[in-house]
Design an enzyme around this catalytic site. Sequence first.
Site, PDB file in Angstrom:
ATOM      1  CE1 TYR A  77     128.583 -61.767  38.280  1.00  0.00           C
ATOM      2  CE2 TYR A  77     126.667 -62.601  39.465  1.00  0.00           C
ATOM      3  CZ  TYR A  77     127.235 -61.690  38.585  1.00  0.00           C
ATOM      4  OH  TYR A  77     126.458 -60.709  38.028  1.00  0.00           O
ATOM      5  CB  CYS A  98     138.194 -56.700  20.856  1.00  0.00           C
ATOM      6  SG  CYS A  98     137.577 -58.390  20.847  1.00  0.00           S
ATOM      7  N   GLY A 135     111.846 -70.330  39.353  1.00  0.00           N
ATOM      8  CA  GLY A 135     112.679 -71.522  39.192  1.00  0.00           C
ATOM      9  C   GLY A 135     113.950 -71.502  40.021  1.00  0.00           C
ATOM     10  CE1 TYR A 136     118.545 -73.880  37.139  1.00  0.00           C
ATOM     11  CE2 TYR A 136     117.151 -72.135  36.279  1.00  0.00           C
ATOM     12  CZ  TYR A 136     117.990 -73.210  36.069  1.00  0.00           C
ATOM     13  OH  TYR A 136     118.291 -73.610  34.795  1.00  0.00           O
ATOM     14  CD  GLU A 179     124.399 -59.201  40.284  1.00  0.00           C
ATOM     15  OE1 GLU A 179     124.467 -60.241  39.606  1.00  0.00           O
ATOM     16  OE2 GLU A 179     124.570 -58.076  39.787  1.00  0.00           O
ATOM     17  CG  ASP A 197     128.192 -63.025  34.689  1.00  0.00           C
ATOM     18  OD1 ASP A 197     129.099 -62.563  33.953  1.00  0.00           O
ATOM     19  OD2 ASP A 197     127.044 -62.536  34.729  1.00  0.00           O
ATOM     20  CD  GLN A 224     121.879 -71.473  35.787  1.00  0.00           C
ATOM     21  OE1 GLN A 224     121.549 -71.772  34.665  1.00  0.00           O
ATOM     22  NE2 GLN A 224     122.975 -71.951  36.348  1.00  0.00           N
ATOM     23  CD1 TRP A 272     120.116 -54.400  39.109  1.00  0.00           C
ATOM     24  CD2 TRP A 272     118.055 -55.245  38.950  1.00  0.00           C
ATOM     25  NE1 TRP A 272     120.030 -55.050  37.908  1.00  0.00           N
ATOM     26  CE2 TRP A 272     118.774 -55.592  37.791  1.00  0.00           C
ATOM     27  CE3 TRP A 272     116.720 -55.678  39.087  1.00  0.00           C
ATOM     28  CZ2 TRP A 272     118.199 -56.338  36.755  1.00  0.00           C
ATOM     29  CZ3 TRP A 272     116.157 -56.413  38.068  1.00  0.00           C
ATOM     30  CH2 TRP A 272     116.894 -56.743  36.925  1.00  0.00           C
ATOM     31  NE  ARG A 273     122.567 -51.761  35.717  1.00  0.00           N
ATOM     32  CZ  ARG A 273     122.757 -52.110  34.450  1.00  0.00           C
ATOM     33  NH1 ARG A 273     122.152 -51.425  33.486  1.00  0.00           N
ATOM     34  NH2 ARG A 273     123.529 -53.127  34.144  1.00  0.00           N
ATOM     35  CB  CYS A 276     132.191 -53.488  20.413  1.00  0.00           C
ATOM     36  SG  CYS A 276     133.045 -53.877  21.964  1.00  0.00           S
TER      37      CYS A 276
END
Length: 364
Positions: free
Chosen positions: A129, A217, A90-91, A46, A147, A51, A33-34, A211
């Site tokens: 979101y 941070c 699912g969902y 998205e 999210d 989930q 999707w990118r 990171c």
Amino acid sequence: MVNELKNIEKISIENFQDDLISWFKAEQRELPWRKDQDPYKVWVSEIMLQQTRVDTVIPYFNRFIEWFPTIKDLADANDEKVLKAWEGLGYYSRVRNLHSAVKEVNEKYGGQVPDTPKEISNLKGVGPYTAGAILSIAYGVPEPAVDGNVMRVLSRILSIWEDIAKPSTRKVFEKAVRQLISHDDPSAFNQALMELGALICTPTSPSCLLCPVREHCQGFHEGVESELPIKTKKNAQKNVELAAIIVKDENGRLLIHKRPETGLLANLWEFPNVEINQHFLMGKSQITDLFKESFDMNIMLEKSIGQIEHVFSHLIWNIRVYTGSISSDFPEDNEWKFITLTQMEDYAFPVSFQKMLKLYKDTI
């Protein structure tokens, strides 16, 4: 809310944006999707990613776009085919809402996904979101897309000690993103936050030494990155005992049942099943009586072929699976059909019932 975001003042926002976006552009995963920033594809991805893990979504996304390459293709598709494309993911309310919303986009907006917060948020199944993700990634609008990944990342970076399990907490993080987001490249910024949460700032054992925004941070500098985010535990899942029967007629066809239009696994197909008392050891005669009582179904129960556990977010199904036979004069209608094993491919079944079918095939 002012107090929760006090640590933004300790960050050079411009440097934070540069470090985050530079890392993302160098290290981002190649995801289907990118490949472009088509709003329809961003939308589908998205919804699928809610989930669900990225590795699981990729083949489903590729197949879905192959079957429905445009908004019009999806809008024109029948419900059965759309559910079949989603089978196993699912969902299922996600895809039913997506299908409904796509029909609206096709009719009301000429097949063009809306590019304003108000219009896109009015589409069925598009929450804050998803709206923020589509607007920022596809259209370059500096809207937050918050999210679980983003809340985890920002709770550590800004040392936010609010419970992310509470819906009201999302507003804290949305306000933070509005202050931090790059207006020059909101698409890369929001994707970078998501990617950071997926690859580096993971739920357990975050890779702080790798990171790209470690120096910004507060959680790392305070040594509390492993204590964040704060998240209360969900209630325990309910256990439900079921008996399901793979029943065939004298021609060898299997009887299937369509679930109701609303509720759990709505509109999917299943093998006949009934809930049984988990505290009482039920024999064949009691189970046969339950099917007669529930469906007016006179079945001949043959044998048990196994047991299946299927876990939902709020409950666990423990399913005893049986084989049996029934007369072909059992009435067929929109909810009940006799079909062959080959015809199974035309109907969408939940994962639990696909597991049952595999058990059955192993016995024949």
